[in-house]
Structures are given as C-alpha cells and as structure tokens.
Design a protein around this motif. Structure first.
Motif, short mmCIF file in Angstrom:
data_model
loop_
_atom_site.label_atom_id
_atom_site.label_comp_id
_atom_site.label_asym_id
_atom_site.label_seq_id
_atom_site.Cartn_x
_atom_site.Cartn_y
_atom_site.Cartn_z
N GLU A 31 62.51 -61.82 16.17
CA GLU A 31 63.57 -62.50 15.44
C GLU A 31 64.90 -62.40 16.18
O GLU A 31 65.70 -63.35 16.22
CB GLU A 31 63.70 -61.92 14.03
CG GLU A 31 62.53 -62.28 13.12
CD GLU A 31 62.29 -63.77 13.05
OE1 GLU A 31 63.28 -64.53 12.85
OE2 GLU A 31 61.14 -64.21 13.22
N THR A 32 65.16 -61.23 16.77
CA THR A 32 66.40 -61.06 17.54
C THR A 32 66.40 -61.96 18.76
O THR A 32 67.43 -62.55 19.12
CB THR A 32 66.57 -59.59 17.95
OG1 THR A 32 66.57 -58.76 16.79
CG2 THR A 32 67.86 -59.39 18.71
N ALA A 33 65.23 -62.07 19.41
CA ALA A 33 65.14 -62.91 20.61
C ALA A 33 65.40 -64.38 20.28
O ALA A 33 66.01 -65.11 21.07
CB ALA A 33 63.77 -62.75 21.25
N ARG A 34 64.93 -64.81 19.12
CA ARG A 34 65.17 -66.21 18.72
C ARG A 34 66.67 -66.50 18.65
O ARG A 34 67.12 -67.60 18.97
CB ARG A 34 64.54 -66.47 17.35
CG ARG A 34 63.02 -66.42 17.31
CD ARG A 34 62.57 -66.73 15.88
NE ARG A 34 61.19 -66.37 15.63
CZ ARG A 34 60.15 -67.17 15.86
NH1 ARG A 34 60.35 -68.37 16.35
NH2 ARG A 34 58.92 -66.77 15.58
N THR A 53 71.57 -63.94 26.96
CA THR A 53 72.69 -64.51 26.24
C THR A 53 72.31 -65.88 25.68
O THR A 53 71.55 -66.62 26.31
CB THR A 53 73.92 -64.67 27.16
OG1 THR A 53 73.54 -65.43 28.32
CG2 THR A 53 74.43 -63.31 27.61
N PRO A 54 72.86 -66.24 24.52
CA PRO A 54 72.49 -67.52 23.89
C PRO A 54 73.00 -68.74 24.64
O PRO A 54 72.47 -69.83 24.48
CB PRO A 54 73.12 -67.41 22.50
CG PRO A 54 74.19 -66.38 22.62
CD PRO A 54 73.73 -65.43 23.67
N ARG A 113 68.98 -68.37 24.81
CA ARG A 113 69.17 -69.83 24.76
C ARG A 113 67.85 -70.50 24.43
O ARG A 113 67.79 -71.48 23.69
CB ARG A 113 69.71 -70.31 26.11
CG ARG A 113 69.90 -71.83 26.20
CD ARG A 113 70.54 -72.20 27.54
NE ARG A 113 70.73 -73.63 27.61
CZ ARG A 113 69.84 -74.47 28.15
NH1 ARG A 113 68.71 -73.99 28.65
NH2 ARG A 113 70.08 -75.77 28.19
N ARG A 114 66.77 -69.94 24.99
CA ARG A 114 65.42 -70.42 24.71
C ARG A 114 64.48 -69.23 24.81
O ARG A 114 64.59 -68.42 25.72
CB ARG A 114 65.03 -71.49 25.73
CG ARG A 114 63.65 -72.12 25.48
CD ARG A 114 63.36 -73.14 26.56
NE ARG A 114 62.01 -73.66 26.47
CZ ARG A 114 61.40 -74.31 27.47
NH1 ARG A 114 62.05 -74.53 28.59
NH2 ARG A 114 60.17 -74.75 27.32
N PHE A 115 63.58 -69.12 23.86
CA PHE A 115 62.65 -67.99 23.80
C PHE A 115 61.22 -68.50 23.84
O PHE A 115 60.82 -69.34 23.04
CB PHE A 115 62.89 -67.17 22.53
CG PHE A 115 61.97 -66.01 22.36
CD1 PHE A 115 61.69 -65.15 23.41
CD2 PHE A 115 61.36 -65.76 21.13
CE1 PHE A 115 60.83 -64.07 23.25
CE2 PHE A 115 60.50 -64.69 20.95
CZ PHE A 115 60.24 -63.84 22.01
N ILE A 116 60.45 -67.98 24.80
CA ILE A 116 59.04 -68.33 24.96
C ILE A 116 58.23 -67.04 24.90
O ILE A 116 58.53 -66.08 25.61
CB ILE A 116 58.79 -69.03 26.31
CG1 ILE A 116 59.56 -70.36 26.36
CG2 ILE A 116 57.30 -69.28 26.53
CD1 ILE A 116 59.53 -71.02 27.72
#
Length: 509
Positions: free
Chosen positions: A137-140, A103-104, A144-147
């Motif tokens: 792109e969806t994960a970005r 979740t963002p 909340r944070r994408f690594i």
C-alpha cells in the motif's frame, strides 16, 4: 516509454536491491550490456550489505547516450534522484522507500512480492514478520508507478533464478528505451541456462503487465490427523465431536486445531487431557458471564493450552528432523534433480539440562540436585556438533530419540512442563473470578515461551518477568491493558531493554 527516458541527453538512474544468491549482479551486467549494445554509455557500481542485517547489496547503474566523450557519473544513488528501482524481495522495496530512493514524481518501482525473512524478523521473541500488505500500500502511494508480482515463484517454476524474471518485469515496464528483442538478445548472449532464463523472462513480462495484487491472506492451518488404525481414528473422531458438543461456537475452530496439535505431539489420551482442561475453563468462562465477552477466555485457552502441552523437547525435535516430509521439503528447496545426492548436516548444541530432561524424573532430579556431578557431566555434552542426518548412523540415533515419545510422561521434562502448566492455569482461574480481562491477558502471555534449550530458557525468563507485575496489576481496572503492554514490550526486542523500562513504569503506578 518513460518520459525521462525519451529525452536522449538525460541520464537514466537505476538501483537494484538484492541479497546474496538472487542474481543482482547478473541483472546489473545484463542492463549494462543491453545499454551498450544500443549505443549508450553505462556505468555500474555496487554497495554491499551484510546479508540481511543491514540490508541487501545495492547495485547502481547510470546510463546516457554515448556521444563519444566519457561522462562523469555518480557512484551511489541519492535520495530523490532515482528513475527505476528493482527490488528482489518485498521488504527490499520497503527499504528502498525508507532510504528515499522512491519518489512519486519520478520513480518506477519494480518488486517481487515474495518474502525472504530477514534476520531482524527472525530474532524477535514473538511474531516479528513485517506486514507485506503495508509495504504494498505504501508503494502504491510512494512510487510514480509500482509493478509487483511473485518473481521468485516464476523463476523457480521455470528452472531459473529471480534475475531472469526481474529482467522480464523491467522489459515489460517500458521505462528503458530498448526493445523486448534487445532484452532477449542480452539473455541469449549469456551462454548459461538460456532457455530457462527466457522462459522466466517471458512469464515475468506477462505478469508485470497485470494489476498489482493485494497481499495474500493469512493461510489457516490444515488439520491433517485423519488417518491411522481404525480404533484410534474412531477415538479421535469422538474427541472432535466432543469439541462440537462441549465448546462454544467462538472457540470450536481453535479447539479443533489445538486437539490436532496435542494428539500429533503425543497420543489420543493426551488429546483427552487437553479437552478436559479446556472444558473446565469453558465452564468457568460461562459462569463468569463470558458470553458477553465473546468467550475470550475459552478461545485463548484453546490456543495456548495446546501450545503449552505440545512443548518443544529433544524428542519432538528429533522426530521432526527424521520425518520424510522434512526431507522432501529440503529437496524441494534445494531444487534437487534426478541423480543428485543430498547431504544434510544438522547443527546441534545439547546442554546437560536437555540430557536430564530426557531421563526418568527421579534420576534427572538426582543429577540436577548434585551441582558437582551436573557440571562434570555438562562438560562432556555441552559442545557444538555437526551431525550428518543423511547417514544411517545419525538418522537412526535421531529416529530412536523421536520414538521416546511413548516414555515421555515418565521423563523429567514432562514433569516440569506439567507442573508449570498447572500453576499457570491455576493463576488464570484465580484471576478470572476477580478480573476477567486480566486472566485473558495471562493466557496470552504463554506466547512468550517457545523453543527449547537456550531459546526456551530466555522465553521462560521473559514470562516470569512479565508476570512478576501481577501483584501490582490485579487490583487495577486497567491491569489487563498494562499486562498487554508488558507482553508486547517483552516481544519487541531480544535484549529485554523495552521490558525492563515498561516494568519500571508499572512499579511507579
């Protein structure tokens, strides 16, 4: 440090998605050990998946500062209620998002950007590989944070497994309230492969701090046929020059790739046959005004005529299985070390159809036209076998079969393929004169046919079903679009339900 993690009374919830062999259990154990060594209470559970048919195993950890009382913690992750997700492969990150675990407002998503293709991607008749770029792109947007980094490559490069590099990326993220030294001490307490794991940990730590890369661009095939006897090399270079002289610019790259493929499949003369067919299509394309359509007919013909001519048969499969580069690739993938022995077992299931295809055309047809003889012989050969190609005996058998390419033109399978090719191109030329776009789509339908044995039979059946709609479509202005839909339906699923539904729609037009 994560804001939530800094609240000493809050439960930290972490999910790890990994398939067998990726060390998800190891990472889970390390995280629990790390938490307990730092005065936290941690609980770990796992929900196993079935290989990659239903997804990876989900390891779930909840941790909370140890206050002397045993807390009540959940056994499974809940959508919208996870702080950290570790994905040992890019599509597992996608599955985590589909499950609502990311979740963002809350979740840090850490994923390896490499691909390990799932069964659902491999069984699709066409190209079933999912779009990794779309997942990134969806994960970005979703996390909340994408690594992300290629943690698998980092692990292999350092002689370790992905669990160590996942642990390094987790440490670099700073979402757990523990020091880097604590992470490293946890690895050192393991007792096995410590140095390799630490190397992978350190490199992954640094990689996780870098920006997330975009999906890698599609690699173009390399044309490698440049070596050989001087006379043959000169003839091949003459054919390459002929491509430049006779083909429009829009089709030259694909024509060179197709030429290389058919020459590698058979010989230089076969390459000349390929170019002769392609030049004929190109001339027709020009006469029909193909210059205004980007020479689509010639470009697609360059690709699919090559695929049709370089069909999969027993000879080609045997040759591939005995090539030195294949053995080198297997050694690389198995990470074979000096002094280790490689035992290679091939699983084969020949049918009488393949046996007849390997016979001279007249003899093969003689057997096929006598059902009782065919069935009796099929009972002898039609069974599964496990063949050790690291042994001299079976390697020699396959090597000899691979050398049968010099006789291929006289064999039944080649005669059948040539007849099918001639009929297909005849249909393309006939249709192009009345419906250019429809002829282009008929060329593209050739992608339905691939493989050998049962795979080839199923592909050929789909091809025949799709083209059975041509009498309805060739008189329609939207015929090309409908044929494209039929082809996409045939490529969509293994059981053919989508195709049958699309064909009923076409029949109702």
């Amino acid at each position: 440090m994560n804001i939530q993690a800094s609240r000493q009374n809050q439960i930290i919830k972490l999910a790890i998605l990994a398939v067998g062999g990726q060390g998800g259990g190891v990472v889970s154990d390390w995280i629990v050990h790390l938490a307990e060594e730092n005065g936290w209470y941690a609980q770990a559970t796992s929900v196993p998946g079935v290989a990659q048919r239903t997804g990876a195993t989900i390891y779930y950890i909840e941790m909370v500062p140890d206050r002397g009382k045993t807390p009540i913690l959940a056994l499974m992750p809940s959508p919208g209620d996870v702080d950290i997700v570790l994905a040992a492969e890019l599509m597992e990150a996608g599955r985590a998002m589909m499950r609502g675990l990311v979740t963002p407002e809350r979740t840090t998503l850490i994923a390896s950007s490499h691909r390990a293709y799932a069964v659902s991607e491999k069984v699709v008749p066409g190209d079933g590989i999912s779009d990794g770029g779309q997942v990134i792109e969806t994960a970005r947007k979703t996390a909340r944070r994408f690594i992300a980094a290629d943690l698998e490559r980092i692990a292999v490069r350092n002689g370790s497994v992905i669990s160590a590099s996942l642990f390094g990326a987790l440490a670099a993220s700073g979402v757990l309230p523990f020091s880097r030294d604590g992470f490293e001490a946890t690895i050192r307490s393991g007792g096995k492969g410590i140095e390799a794991s630490l190397r992978a940990f350190h490199e992954a730590f640094d990689a996780a701090l870098a920006p997330v890369p975009a999906a890698p661009p599609e690699k173009k095939p390399k044309l490698s046929i440049t070596k050989g006897p001087d006379q043959l090399t000169a003839r091949y270079q003459d054919l390459v020059l002929r491509v430049k002289d006779a083909m429009p610019p829009e089709a030259q790259e694909m024509a060179r790739a197709g030429l290389a493929k058919v020459v590698e499949f058979q010989d230089i003369a076969y390459g000349e046959e390929y170019l002769s067919r392609l030049v004929r299509i190109s001339a027709l394309d020009h006469d029909l005004g193909g210059d205004g359509k980007g020479r689509a007919l010639t470009r697609e013909a360059a690709k699919y005529i090559a695929n049709a001519m370089a069909y999969d048969d027993v000879i080609r499969v045997a040759r591939i299985k005995t090539q030195s580069r294949r053995f080198a690739q297997v050694r690389k993938e198995m990470r074979l070390r000096d002094g280790q022995l490689l035992k290679l077992t091939e699983f084969m299931h020949p049918r009488m159809e393949e046996v007849c295809g390997m016979l001279p055309a007249r003899l093969g047809r003689y057997i096929e036209n006598r059902p009782r003889l065919f069935k009796a012989m099929d009972r002898l050969v039609n069974r599964g076998r496990q063949v050790r190609t690291d042994s001299i005996f079976w390697f020699t058998i396959l090597y000899i079969l691979g050398g049968f390419s010099r006789f291929r033109r006289k064999l039944l399978r080649h005669e059948v393929e040539q007849a099918h090719l001639a009929h297909w191109l005849g249909e393309v030329e006939r249709l192009a004169r009345g419906n250019y776009d429809l002829a282009v789509e008929v060329l593209r339908c050739r992608r339905l046919i691939k493989g050998y044995s049962d795979t080839h039979v199923r592909g050929l059946s789909r091809y025949d079903r799709v083209l059975s709609a041509l009498p309805i479509l060739e008189g329609r202005d939207d015929g090309a679009e409908w044929l494209r839909r039929l082809r996409e339906a045939a490529l969509k699923d293994e059981n053919g339900n989508a195709l049958e539904g699309a064909l009923k729609t076409v029949e109702s037009l």
